[in-house]
Design a protein around this motif. Structure first.
Motif, PDB file in Angstrom:
ATOM      1  N   LEU A 198       0.863  -1.180   0.000  1.00  0.00           N
ATOM      2  CA  LEU A 198       0.000   0.000   0.000  1.00  0.00           C
ATOM      3  C   LEU A 198       0.898   1.228   0.000  1.00  0.00           C
ATOM      4  CD1 LEU A 198      -2.434  -1.202   2.803  1.00  0.00           C
ATOM      5  CD2 LEU A 198      -3.083  -0.878   0.423  1.00  0.00           C
ATOM      6  N   ILE A 199       1.184   1.763  -1.173  1.00  0.00           N
ATOM      7  CA  ILE A 199       2.103   2.896  -1.242  1.00  0.00           C
ATOM      8  C   ILE A 199       1.664   3.880  -2.322  1.00  0.00           C
ATOM      9  CG2 ILE A 199       4.141   1.687  -0.368  1.00  0.00           C
ATOM     10  CD1 ILE A 199       5.039   1.281  -3.247  1.00  0.00           C
ATOM     11  N   ALA A 200       1.927   5.135  -2.062  1.00  0.00           N
ATOM     12  CA  ALA A 200       1.761   6.164  -3.087  1.00  0.00           C
ATOM     13  C   ALA A 200       2.998   6.176  -3.972  1.00  0.00           C
ATOM     14  CB  ALA A 200       1.562   7.532  -2.436  1.00  0.00           C
ATOM     15  N   VAL A 201       2.802   6.443  -5.250  1.00  0.00           N
ATOM     16  CA  VAL A 201       3.890   6.351  -6.221  1.00  0.00           C
ATOM     17  C   VAL A 201       3.901   7.592  -7.106  1.00  0.00           C
ATOM     18  CG1 VAL A 201       4.938   4.963  -8.048  1.00  0.00           C
ATOM     19  CG2 VAL A 201       3.547   3.850  -6.299  1.00  0.00           C
ATOM     20  N   GLN A 202       5.074   8.134  -7.326  1.00  0.00           N
ATOM     21  CA  GLN A 202       5.293   9.181  -8.311  1.00  0.00           C
ATOM     22  C   GLN A 202       6.485   8.766  -9.168  1.00  0.00           C
ATOM     23  OE1 GLN A 202       5.886  12.632  -5.762  1.00  0.00           O
ATOM     24  NE2 GLN A 202       3.837  13.367  -6.250  1.00  0.00           N
ATOM     25  N   GLY A 203       6.422   9.034 -10.452  1.00  0.00           N
ATOM     26  CA  GLY A 203       7.540   8.649 -11.291  1.00  0.00           C
ATOM     27  C   GLY A 203       7.352   9.014 -12.737  1.00  0.00           C
ATOM     28  N   PHE A 248       3.764  10.766 -13.796  1.00  0.00           N
ATOM     29  CA  PHE A 248       2.477  10.312 -13.277  1.00  0.00           C
ATOM     30  C   PHE A 248       2.504  10.353 -11.758  1.00  0.00           C
ATOM     31  CE2 PHE A 248       5.066   6.511 -13.139  1.00  0.00           C
ATOM     32  CZ  PHE A 248       4.719   5.945 -11.918  1.00  0.00           C
ATOM     33  N   GLU A 249       1.311  10.340 -11.175  1.00  0.00           N
ATOM     34  CA  GLU A 249       1.118  10.146  -9.746  1.00  0.00           C
ATOM     35  C   GLU A 249       0.075   9.052  -9.577  1.00  0.00           C
ATOM     36  OE1 GLU A 249       0.103  13.667  -7.662  1.00  0.00           O
ATOM     37  OE2 GLU A 249       1.832  14.810  -8.372  1.00  0.00           O
ATOM     38  N   GLY A 250       0.342   8.078  -8.724  1.00  0.00           N
ATOM     39  CA  GLY A 250      -0.599   6.997  -8.530  1.00  0.00           C
ATOM     40  C   GLY A 250      -0.366   6.299  -7.213  1.00  0.00           C
ATOM     41  N   TYR A 251      -0.826   5.060  -7.140  1.00  0.00           N
ATOM     42  CA  TYR A 251      -0.670   4.289  -5.914  1.00  0.00           C
ATOM     43  C   TYR A 251      -0.691   2.805  -6.254  1.00  0.00           C
ATOM     44  CZ  TYR A 251      -5.716   3.603  -6.331  1.00  0.00           C
ATOM     45  OH  TYR A 251      -6.965   3.280  -6.802  1.00  0.00           O
ATOM     46  N   VAL A 302       0.676   0.026 -10.886  1.00  0.00           N
ATOM     47  CA  VAL A 302       0.304   1.398 -10.535  1.00  0.00           C
ATOM     48  C   VAL A 302      -1.143   1.689 -10.956  1.00  0.00           C
ATOM     49  CG1 VAL A 302       0.766   3.835 -10.911  1.00  0.00           C
ATOM     50  CG2 VAL A 302       2.667   2.219 -10.675  1.00  0.00           C
ATOM     51  N   HIS A 303      -1.954   2.099  -9.995  1.00  0.00           N
ATOM     52  CA  HIS A 303      -3.285   2.625 -10.266  1.00  0.00           C
ATOM     53  C   HIS A 303      -3.189   4.149 -10.406  1.00  0.00           C
ATOM     54  CE1 HIS A 303      -5.316  -1.160  -9.437  1.00  0.00           C
ATOM     55  NE2 HIS A 303      -4.576  -1.283  -8.344  1.00  0.00           N
ATOM     56  N   GLY A 304      -4.119   4.707 -11.169  1.00  0.00           N
ATOM     57  CA  GLY A 304      -4.108   6.155 -11.385  1.00  0.00           C
ATOM     58  C   GLY A 304      -3.162   6.583 -12.479  1.00  0.00           C
ATOM     59  N   LEU A 305      -2.734   5.635 -13.298  1.00  0.00           N
ATOM     60  CA  LEU A 305      -1.740   5.936 -14.330  1.00  0.00           C
ATOM     61  C   LEU A 305      -2.266   6.947 -15.353  1.00  0.00           C
ATOM     62  CD1 LEU A 305       1.157   4.887 -14.816  1.00  0.00           C
ATOM     63  CD2 LEU A 305       0.198   3.301 -16.491  1.00  0.00           C
ATOM     64  N   PHE A 306      -3.588   6.990 -15.557  1.00  0.00           N
ATOM     65  CA  PHE A 306      -4.168   7.884 -16.554  1.00  0.00           C
ATOM     66  C   PHE A 306      -4.657   9.203 -15.956  1.00  0.00           C
ATOM     67  CE2 PHE A 306      -5.444   3.470 -17.875  1.00  0.00           C
ATOM     68  CZ  PHE A 306      -4.454   3.319 -18.826  1.00  0.00           C
ATOM     69  N   ASP A 307      -4.428   9.421 -14.656  1.00  0.00           N
ATOM     70  CA  ASP A 307      -5.052  10.574 -13.990  1.00  0.00           C
ATOM     71  C   ASP A 307      -4.498  11.913 -14.449  1.00  0.00           C
ATOM     72  OD1 ASP A 307      -6.553   8.742 -12.651  1.00  0.00           O
ATOM     73  OD2 ASP A 307      -5.819   9.225 -10.646  1.00  0.00           O
ATOM     74  N   THR A 308      -3.195  11.974 -14.718  1.00  0.00           N
ATOM     75  CA  THR A 308      -2.618  13.247 -15.157  1.00  0.00           C
ATOM     76  C   THR A 308      -2.678  13.334 -16.678  1.00  0.00           C
ATOM     77  OG1 THR A 308      -0.373  12.372 -15.274  1.00  0.00           O
ATOM     78  CG2 THR A 308      -1.067  13.333 -13.176  1.00  0.00           C
ATOM     79  N   GLN A 345      -8.589  16.057 -22.099  1.00  0.00           N
ATOM     80  CA  GLN A 345      -9.108  16.501 -20.809  1.00  0.00           C
ATOM     81  C   GLN A 345      -7.972  16.807 -19.831  1.00  0.00           C
ATOM     82  OE1 GLN A 345     -12.618  16.984 -20.304  1.00  0.00           O
ATOM     83  NE2 GLN A 345     -12.199  16.878 -22.496  1.00  0.00           N
ATOM     84  N   PRO A 346      -8.223  17.695 -18.862  1.00  0.00           N
ATOM     85  CA  PRO A 346      -7.181  18.039 -17.880  1.00  0.00           C
ATOM     86  C   PRO A 346      -6.977  16.908 -16.875  1.00  0.00           C
ATOM     87  CG  PRO A 346      -9.237  19.165 -17.343  1.00  0.00           C
ATOM     88  CD  PRO A 346      -9.459  18.488 -18.666  1.00  0.00           C
ATOM     89  N   ASP A 347      -6.125  17.169 -15.890  1.00  0.00           N
ATOM     90  CA  ASP A 347      -5.891  16.190 -14.830  1.00  0.00           C
ATOM     91  C   ASP A 347      -7.204  15.811 -14.163  1.00  0.00           C
ATOM     92  OD1 ASP A 347      -3.262  16.544 -15.449  1.00  0.00           O
ATOM     93  OD2 ASP A 347      -2.666  17.369 -13.505  1.00  0.00           O
ATOM     94  N   LYS A 348      -7.289  14.583 -13.706  1.00  0.00           N
ATOM     95  CA  LYS A 348      -8.514  14.089 -13.055  1.00  0.00           C
ATOM     96  C   LYS A 348      -8.876  14.941 -11.844  1.00  0.00           C
ATOM     97  CE  LYS A 348     -10.370   9.842 -10.976  1.00  0.00           C
ATOM     98  NZ  LYS A 348     -10.067   8.419 -10.656  1.00  0.00           N
ATOM     99  N   SER A 349      -7.880  15.391 -11.086  1.00  0.00           N
ATOM    100  CA  SER A 349      -8.152  16.201  -9.891  1.00  0.00           C
ATOM    101  C   SER A 349      -8.828  17.517 -10.253  1.00  0.00           C
ATOM    102  CB  SER A 349      -6.858  16.470  -9.117  1.00  0.00           C
ATOM    103  OG  SER A 349      -5.930  17.171  -9.924  1.00  0.00           O
ATOM    104  N   VAL A 350      -8.470  18.086 -11.390  1.00  0.00           N
ATOM    105  CA  VAL A 350      -9.087  19.336 -11.835  1.00  0.00           C
ATOM    106  C   VAL A 350     -10.550  19.094 -12.187  1.00  0.00           C
ATOM    107  CG1 VAL A 350      -9.042  21.130 -13.612  1.00  0.00           C
ATOM    108  CG2 VAL A 350      -6.893  20.263 -12.652  1.00  0.00           C
TER     109      VAL A 350
END
Length: 508
Positions: A393-398, A411-414, A453-459, A476-481
């Protein structure tokens, strides 16, 4: 954003938050989105708000800042509060691994694996940890918005309940009952809930909301009066249907609409298997208006339909029971279809469980997910997987790497998975992430890849990098936006149709 800190009274002592609970007449009536919208509305008013769900059932989970996992809806609600997700927001998470069994996550960590029947006998032992989590949150904020689970009318589950009235009574929280008029029968659903409830439970309900109204809300004025007459509860408002809520992460895979096969070439086919997990990975792709995406449910009861659409890309998403879903996939003939697709020049991407399926072997020696100890994978990647009880269970950036090892997008994911996957070294990595303990692999031409990695498509930049492989672009923009915008507009929507001052006065 830093972790929440306790608020203090003038004397320096911690003060407890007020609480308000949203329960529903059934699943998918809008409890999660109502809590998220109210959380954003009250947060914008300057209150420190936090979400809470005592018990959740979902294979769509999120990694928390304190190293555990909670339901995806509570992570979204934390985002609505502009807070970091933490394990206390969802102390009991049930992750189904079979039709009658689930993995139980207690305060963020694996506790036990058991059948639904056995779980009914241990629920009484979980109210203590649930209240511990709630009380810790209550010392950090001004208001806690609590979400119930399923239907408040499930009196067959009332003994030792920790999800609905059992928790509301233990915490002495006022309850607002939400009904969904869009599915029909909302009068009977709300009145019927009152009829089957014990009087002491019904007395905990301070009012009701009719959700998802299409058209002129004034046309249901008589309906509101009828419900109030038969229940004695206050009608607190009608919330008109808000279409963009479907673009927010969902917990139930039923939210993924099955799309029938049709002629022509699709951009992407996504296989929806029985135990699909973390399917919100797909949201940013589904949000791209120029992509033709076909979601195909595979249940293994019949052979694959004769008119499978050709596509540029097949995606295998995550699974909570990988060997069982792999067996289902093979029974439906998709393993051969995937191999032929790659041989003809197509792309295949595997995410988490889908990554494991693309490998050579999957072993589950401790039967963590399946009674079957070993299965052969599809064999497109030279990797082997062993399922273990320990969960990453870890957050990942790379960075995303192309087939030549060059960086092509950040990307940013987990990661959230049991076991390890070991590449042989013949394939190159897909991701470069210093904090990652997991593996990834891709073929030299980049047409087949797998990653944990989950969230690979978020950014936007990562999505653009990956879609370019199939000759498509991200618009489309980042998922968070996107989520921020929807939550703000839904908060405006609730402000316009509910008396939020009145709801806040009812909290205690």
């Amino acid at each position: 954003m830093s972790a929440p800190t306790g608020k203090r009274s003038g004397s320096g002592r911690p003060t407890r938050a007020r609480g308000l609970m949203i329960q529903g007449t059934g699943s998918n009536v809008g409890k999660s989105s109502l809590v998220a919208g109210l959380a954003r509305a009250y947060t914008r008013r300057g209150l420190r708000v936090l979400p809470f769900k005592p018990q959740n059932m979902s294979n769509n989970a999120a990694v928390t800042f304190d190293g555990g996992e909670i339901g995806r809806a509570q992570a979204l609600q934390a985002f609505a509060c502009r807070a970091l997700p933490e394990t206390d927001m969802n102390p009991v998470l049930l992750k189904p691994t079979a039709e009658t069994g689930a993995q139980i996550i207690l305060q963020g960590k694996i506790w036990r694996q058991m059948s639904a029947r056995d779980y009914q006998h241990v629920k009484r032992d979980l109210l203590g940890p649930v209240m511990e989590s709630y009380n810790r949150l209550a010392e950090k904020c001004d208001l806690i918005l609590v979400e119930g689970a399923g239907a408040a009318s499930e009196v067959n589950l009332r003994a030792h309940d920790i999800a609905n009235m059992g928790f509301a009574r233990a915490a002495d929280l006022p309850v607002i009952l939400a009904g969904d008029i869009d599915r029909g029968g909302v009068i009977a659903n709300l009145v019927g809930t009152k009829i089957v409830m014990a009087p002491d439970d019904a007395a905990q309900i301070c009012g009701f909301i009719v959700n998802k109204m299409r058209g002129d809300t004034s046309l249901f004025a008589a309906g509101m009066a009828t419900i109030s007459h038969h229940t004695g509860w206050d009608g607190l408002g009608i919330v008109p249907y808000f279409p963009d809520l479907r673009r927010l992460p969902a917990e139930d895979s039923l939210s993924l609409e099955s799309i029938s096969h049709r002629a022509g070439v699709a951009d992407i086919i996504v296989l929806i298997l029985p135990h699909i997990a973390n399917f919100d990975d797909l949201d940013p792709l589904l949000d791209e208006p120029d992509l033709d995406i076909r979601l195909v449910r595979v249940d293994g009861s019949t052979q694959i339909a004769p008119h499978v659409p050709r596509s540029h890309l097949i995606i295998l998403p995550g699974s909570k029971s990988v060997i069982q879903d792999l067996t289902t996939l093979k029974r439906a003939g998709w393993d051969e279809i995937i191999r032929r697709h790659v041989a003809a020049g197509g792309h295949v991407w595997g995410l988490c469980g889908g990554y494991q399926m693309l490998g050579r072997t999957i072993c589950d020696p401790d039967h963590v997910e399946s009674p079957v100890a070993e299965a052969s994978g599809i064999g497109l990647l030279d990797v082997d997987t062993v399922i273990r009880r320990e969960k990453s269970l870890i957050a990942v950036q790379g960075d995303i790497l192309d087939g030549k090892g060059r960086k092509s997008g950040v990307f940013e994911g987990y990661e959230i998975h049991c076991g390890t996957t070991s590449p042989t070294g013949r394939h190159k990595k897909l991701i470069a992430a210093p904090a990652s303990s997991a593996s990834s692999a891709q073929t030299d031409d980049g047409r087949v890849f797998g990653t944990y990695v989950h969230g690979l498509f978020d950014t936007h930049v990562a999505r653009q990098s990956l879609l370019a492989r199939i000759g498509r672009a991200a618009t489309q923009p980042d998922k968070s936006v996107v989520m921020d915008d929807i939550l703000d507009r839904f908060a405006d929507h609730l402000e316009a149709h509910l008396n939020l001052d009145d709801l806040l006065r009812r909290a205690r």
